[in-house]
Motif scaffolding. Structure first.
Motif, PDB file in Angstrom:
ATOM      1  N   ASP A   9       0.745  -1.033  -0.002  1.00 30.15           N
ATOM      2  CA  ASP A   9       0.003   0.137  -0.128  1.00 30.15           C
ATOM      3  C   ASP A   9       0.920   1.044  -0.016  1.00 30.15           C
ATOM      4  O   ASP A   9       1.976   1.158  -0.345  1.00 30.15           O
ATOM      5  CB  ASP A   9      -1.020   0.085   1.202  1.00 30.15           C
ATOM      6  CG  ASP A   9      -0.453   0.093   2.756  1.00 30.15           C
ATOM      7  OD1 ASP A   9       0.895   0.423   2.764  1.00 30.15           O
ATOM      8  OD2 ASP A   9      -1.079   0.191   3.631  1.00 30.15           O
ATOM      9  N   ASN A  10       0.330   2.270   0.399  1.00 33.80           N
ATOM     10  CA  ASN A  10       1.008   3.436   0.261  1.00 33.80           C
ATOM     11  C   ASN A  10       2.403   3.581   1.303  1.00 33.80           C
ATOM     12  O   ASN A  10       3.131   4.513   1.153  1.00 33.80           O
ATOM     13  CB  ASN A  10       0.270   4.920   0.449  1.00 33.80           C
ATOM     14  CG  ASN A  10      -0.760   5.036  -0.901  1.00 33.80           C
ATOM     15  OD1 ASN A  10      -0.153   4.762  -1.870  1.00 33.80           O
ATOM     16  ND2 ASN A  10      -1.572   5.681  -0.658  1.00 33.80           N
ATOM     17  N   HIS A  11       2.032   2.795   2.292  1.00 36.55           N
ATOM     18  CA  HIS A  11       2.876   2.930   3.445  1.00 36.55           C
ATOM     19  C   HIS A  11       4.058   1.695   3.717  1.00 36.55           C
ATOM     20  O   HIS A  11       5.097   1.808   4.249  1.00 36.55           O
ATOM     21  CB  HIS A  11       2.312   3.292   4.922  1.00 36.55           C
ATOM     22  CG  HIS A  11       1.282   4.353   4.612  1.00 36.55           C
ATOM     23  ND1 HIS A  11       1.641   5.647   5.035  1.00 36.55           N
ATOM     24  CD2 HIS A  11       0.004   4.402   4.254  1.00 36.55           C
ATOM     25  CE1 HIS A  11       0.693   6.305   4.642  1.00 36.55           C
ATOM     26  NE2 HIS A  11      -0.463   5.696   4.494  1.00 36.55           N
ATOM     27  N   LEU A  12       3.514   0.515   3.222  1.00 37.08           N
ATOM     28  CA  LEU A  12       4.120  -0.474   3.564  1.00 37.08           C
ATOM     29  C   LEU A  12       4.325  -1.482   2.327  1.00 37.08           C
ATOM     30  O   LEU A  12       3.633  -1.325   1.230  1.00 37.08           O
ATOM     31  CB  LEU A  12       3.466  -1.673   4.469  1.00 37.08           C
ATOM     32  CG  LEU A  12       3.014  -0.995   5.747  1.00 37.08           C
ATOM     33  CD1 LEU A  12       2.146  -2.047   6.629  1.00 37.08           C
ATOM     34  CD2 LEU A  12       4.419  -0.599   6.528  1.00 37.08           C
ATOM     35  N   LEU A  13       5.606  -2.268   2.220  1.00 32.75           N
ATOM     36  CA  LEU A  13       5.823  -3.384   1.260  1.00 32.75           C
ATOM     37  C   LEU A  13       6.205  -4.498   1.853  1.00 32.75           C
ATOM     38  O   LEU A  13       7.293  -4.402   2.746  1.00 32.75           O
ATOM     39  CB  LEU A  13       7.031  -2.811   0.055  1.00 32.75           C
ATOM     40  CG  LEU A  13       7.455  -3.883  -0.699  1.00 32.75           C
ATOM     41  CD1 LEU A  13       6.326  -4.487  -1.517  1.00 32.75           C
ATOM     42  CD2 LEU A  13       8.526  -3.239  -1.488  1.00 32.75           C
ATOM     43  N   VAL A  14       5.539  -5.328   1.890  1.00 32.28           N
ATOM     44  CA  VAL A  14       5.710  -6.756   2.816  1.00 32.28           C
ATOM     45  C   VAL A  14       6.236  -7.887   1.619  1.00 32.28           C
ATOM     46  O   VAL A  14       5.350  -8.017   0.885  1.00 32.28           O
ATOM     47  CB  VAL A  14       4.550  -7.273   3.581  1.00 32.28           C
ATOM     48  CG1 VAL A  14       5.095  -8.306   4.387  1.00 32.28           C
ATOM     49  CG2 VAL A  14       4.190  -5.930   4.456  1.00 32.28           C
ATOM     50  N   VAL A  15       7.119  -8.390   1.814  1.00 24.16           N
ATOM     51  CA  VAL A  15       7.720  -9.438   0.825  1.00 24.16           C
ATOM     52  C   VAL A  15       7.976 -10.725   1.460  1.00 24.16           C
ATOM     53  O   VAL A  15       8.467 -10.825   2.776  1.00 24.16           O
ATOM     54  CB  VAL A  15       8.733  -8.858  -0.108  1.00 24.16           C
ATOM     55  CG1 VAL A  15       8.553  -7.600  -0.533  1.00 24.16           C
ATOM     56  CG2 VAL A  15      10.235  -8.634   0.712  1.00 24.16           C
ATOM     57  N   VAL A  66       9.255 -13.757   5.591  1.00 27.83           N
ATOM     58  CA  VAL A  66       8.652 -12.433   5.680  1.00 27.83           C
ATOM     59  C   VAL A  66       9.552 -11.176   6.286  1.00 27.83           C
ATOM     60  O   VAL A  66       9.933 -11.280   7.087  1.00 27.83           O
ATOM     61  CB  VAL A  66       7.432 -12.300   6.600  1.00 27.83           C
ATOM     62  CG1 VAL A  66       6.576 -11.310   6.445  1.00 27.83           C
ATOM     63  CG2 VAL A  66       6.384 -13.639   6.115  1.00 27.83           C
ATOM     64  N   MET A  67       9.299 -10.194   5.373  1.00 26.47           N
ATOM     65  CA  MET A  67      10.162  -9.024   5.702  1.00 26.47           C
ATOM     66  C   MET A  67       9.225  -7.881   5.115  1.00 26.47           C
ATOM     67  O   MET A  67       8.492  -7.814   4.167  1.00 26.47           O
ATOM     68  CB  MET A  67      11.525  -8.667   4.968  1.00 26.47           C
ATOM     69  CG  MET A  67      12.784  -9.587   4.994  1.00 26.47           C
ATOM     70  SD  MET A  67      14.126  -8.987   4.398  1.00 26.47           S
ATOM     71  CE  MET A  67      14.139  -7.118   4.701  1.00 26.47           C
ATOM     72  N   VAL A  68       9.263  -6.720   6.339  1.00 26.48           N
ATOM     73  CA  VAL A  68       8.477  -5.536   5.987  1.00 26.48           C
ATOM     74  C   VAL A  68       9.552  -4.388   5.700  1.00 26.48           C
ATOM     75  O   VAL A  68      10.530  -4.352   6.233  1.00 26.48           O
ATOM     76  CB  VAL A  68       7.410  -5.217   7.239  1.00 26.48           C
ATOM     77  CG1 VAL A  68       8.455  -4.885   8.422  1.00 26.48           C
ATOM     78  CG2 VAL A  68       6.916  -4.019   6.772  1.00 26.48           C
ATOM     79  N   LEU A  69       9.241  -3.524   4.683  1.00 29.66           N
ATOM     80  CA  LEU A  69       9.945  -2.310   4.197  1.00 29.66           C
ATOM     81  C   LEU A  69       8.841  -1.118   4.505  1.00 29.66           C
ATOM     82  O   LEU A  69       7.746  -1.336   4.097  1.00 29.66           O
ATOM     83  CB  LEU A  69      10.468  -2.439   2.997  1.00 29.66           C
ATOM     84  CG  LEU A  69      11.528  -3.647   2.694  1.00 29.66           C
ATOM     85  CD1 LEU A  69      10.974  -4.829   1.922  1.00 29.66           C
ATOM     86  CD2 LEU A  69      12.790  -3.345   2.158  1.00 29.66           C
ATOM     87  N   ALA A  70       9.346  -0.138   4.769  1.00 30.99           N
ATOM     88  CA  ALA A  70       8.729   1.305   4.577  1.00 30.99           C
ATOM     89  C   ALA A  70       8.673   1.887   3.457  1.00 30.99           C
ATOM     90  O   ALA A  70       9.726   2.137   3.013  1.00 30.99           O
ATOM     91  CB  ALA A  70       8.951   2.033   6.066  1.00 30.99           C
ATOM     92  N   ARG A  71       7.695   2.472   2.922  1.00 30.56           N
ATOM     93  CA  ARG A  71       7.527   3.252   1.912  1.00 30.56           C
ATOM     94  C   ARG A  71       7.791   4.750   2.171  1.00 30.56           C
ATOM     95  O   ARG A  71       7.593   5.694   1.307  1.00 30.56           O
ATOM     96  CB  ARG A  71       6.300   2.997   0.837  1.00 30.56           C
ATOM     97  CG  ARG A  71       6.270   1.785   0.298  1.00 30.56           C
ATOM     98  CD  ARG A  71       5.152   1.491  -0.634  1.00 30.56           C
ATOM     99  NE  ARG A  71       5.590   2.442  -1.527  1.00 30.56           N
ATOM    100  CZ  ARG A  71       4.557   2.956  -2.368  1.00 30.56           C
ATOM    101  NH1 ARG A  71       3.329   2.252  -2.523  1.00 30.56           N
ATOM    102  NH2 ARG A  71       4.772   3.755  -3.665  1.00 30.56           N
ATOM    103  N   THR A  72       7.600   5.067   3.207  1.00 28.65           N
ATOM    104  CA  THR A  72       7.622   6.458   3.715  1.00 28.65           C
ATOM    105  C   THR A  72       8.358   6.766   5.097  1.00 28.65           C
ATOM    106  O   THR A  72       8.562   5.633   5.846  1.00 28.65           O
ATOM    107  CB  THR A  72       6.253   7.195   4.155  1.00 28.65           C
ATOM    108  OG1 THR A  72       5.717   6.498   5.473  1.00 28.65           O
ATOM    109  CG2 THR A  72       5.290   7.263   2.790  1.00 28.65           C
ATOM    110  N   SER A  73       8.940   7.885   5.522  1.00 25.57           N
ATOM    111  CA  SER A  73      10.038   8.310   6.486  1.00 25.57           C
ATOM    112  C   SER A  73       9.101   7.879   7.775  1.00 25.57           C
ATOM    113  O   SER A  73       9.501   7.579   8.706  1.00 25.57           O
ATOM    114  CB  SER A  73      10.615   9.343   6.487  1.00 25.57           C
ATOM    115  OG  SER A  73       9.613  10.290   6.353  1.00 25.57           O
ATOM    116  N   LYS A  74       7.616   8.493   7.644  1.00 22.05           N
ATOM    117  CA  LYS A  74       7.011   8.265   8.805  1.00 22.05           C
ATOM    118  C   LYS A  74       6.725   6.841   9.236  1.00 22.05           C
ATOM    119  O   LYS A  74       6.626   6.606  10.430  1.00 22.05           O
ATOM    120  CB  LYS A  74       5.490   8.960   8.366  1.00 22.05           C
ATOM    121  CG  LYS A  74       4.322   8.844   9.675  1.00 22.05           C
ATOM    122  CD  LYS A  74       3.077   9.370   9.230  1.00 22.05           C
ATOM    123  CE  LYS A  74       3.170  10.973   9.357  1.00 22.05           C
ATOM    124  NZ  LYS A  74       1.869  11.293   9.108  1.00 22.05           N
ATOM    125  N   ALA A  75       6.180   6.124   8.146  1.00 22.16           N
ATOM    126  CA  ALA A  75       6.293   4.652   8.338  1.00 22.16           C
ATOM    127  C   ALA A  75       7.385   3.997   8.864  1.00 22.16           C
ATOM    128  O   ALA A  75       7.205   3.063   9.818  1.00 22.16           O
ATOM    129  CB  ALA A  75       5.654   3.938   7.142  1.00 22.16           C
TER     130      ALA A  75
END
Length: 239
Positions: A9-15, A66-75
């Motif tokens: 989504d606009n805040h998270l990328l989970v792979v 599973v790894m989570v990456l943030a798409r914004t500095s706030k996230a």
């Protein structure tokens, strides 16, 4: 070697990271998740210039999951705080050598060194050792087949090589983990049977709890297919 996208989504990328792929680029120049994510997002959304990707967690190169990456500095900031407060639930599946029964809790003090030839190596040390960090996990044996055991591991801390060192320390090294006393390699010789199967966290902006699961890679074989499938259903909240 390409990560599987589990959520975007606009805040998270989970792979789901493949075994053998770096989480973050290093001096080898080999492919890594962070730079792959930047290239994917740039291409997917036709973004000009640099693309922000916040790396808030890492998985060992030979491990998968599973790894989570943030798409914004706030996230990135809010996710980092969750990891710091240990409110993120991290569950691993591992195949270990030998027959392991029941469940337990391991508390160790770990010390990390780095050598240009052998890379990162972690060992258990005394609590009084300067620079040592406490490592805590809980484990539960799920099934044993042909002298190997499927183990569920819940991390309380997130130290480098923690699961590998702690399980090896009780005489049950992870299958394929030659660095920490496994007798034989796994599959292609570049991966180990350690998989981040489940990650649960609060969405950085919507605040609701999100749960992500991924199955181990085919290199694990079919011996544990049924108990793995059953455990994944539990982790996903379907049972």
């Amino acid at each position: 070697m390409t990560p599987e996208i589990l959520f975007l989504d606009n805040h998270l990328l989970v792979v789901a990271k493949p075994a053998g792929m770096l989480s973050q680029g290093d001096s080898t120049g080999d492919r890594d998740v962070a730079n792959w994510a930047k290239a994917f997002l740039k291409r997917e959304f036709n973004k000009p210039g640099n693309v922000f990707v916040g790396l808030v967690q890492r998985l060992d190169r030979p491990a998968s999951g599973v790894m989570v990456l943030a798409r914004t500095s706030k996230a990135a900031s809010r996710l980092t705080e969750q990891f710091r407060k240990r409110s993120v639930e991290k569950v691993y599946l591992a195949l270990v050598e030998g027959k392991l029964e029941g469940s337990g809790r391991l508390e160790d003090w770990l010390f990390k060194t780095h050598d240009t030839e052998t890379g990162t190596r972690v060992k258990r040390v005394s609590s009084t050792t300067s620079g040592a960090k406490k490592a805590v996990l809980e484990w539960r044996a799920l099934a044993t087949v042909r002298g190997r055991t499927l183990v569920r591991v819940v991390l309380e801390t997130g130290r480098p090589h923690q699961v590998r060192v702690q399980l090896g320390g009780i005489g049950h090294p992870i299958v394929g983990d030659l660095r920490y006393a496994a007798p034989v390699p796994l599959g292609d010789g570049h991966s180990i049977a350690l998989h981040a199967a489940h990650l649960a966290l609060d969405h950085p902006t919507q605040k609701d709890r999100r749960r992500f699961t991924a199955a181990p890679p085919p290199a694990w074989g079919e011996d544990f297919a049924r108990p793995i499938e059953a455990e994944l259903r539990v982790l996903a909240g379907r049972e």
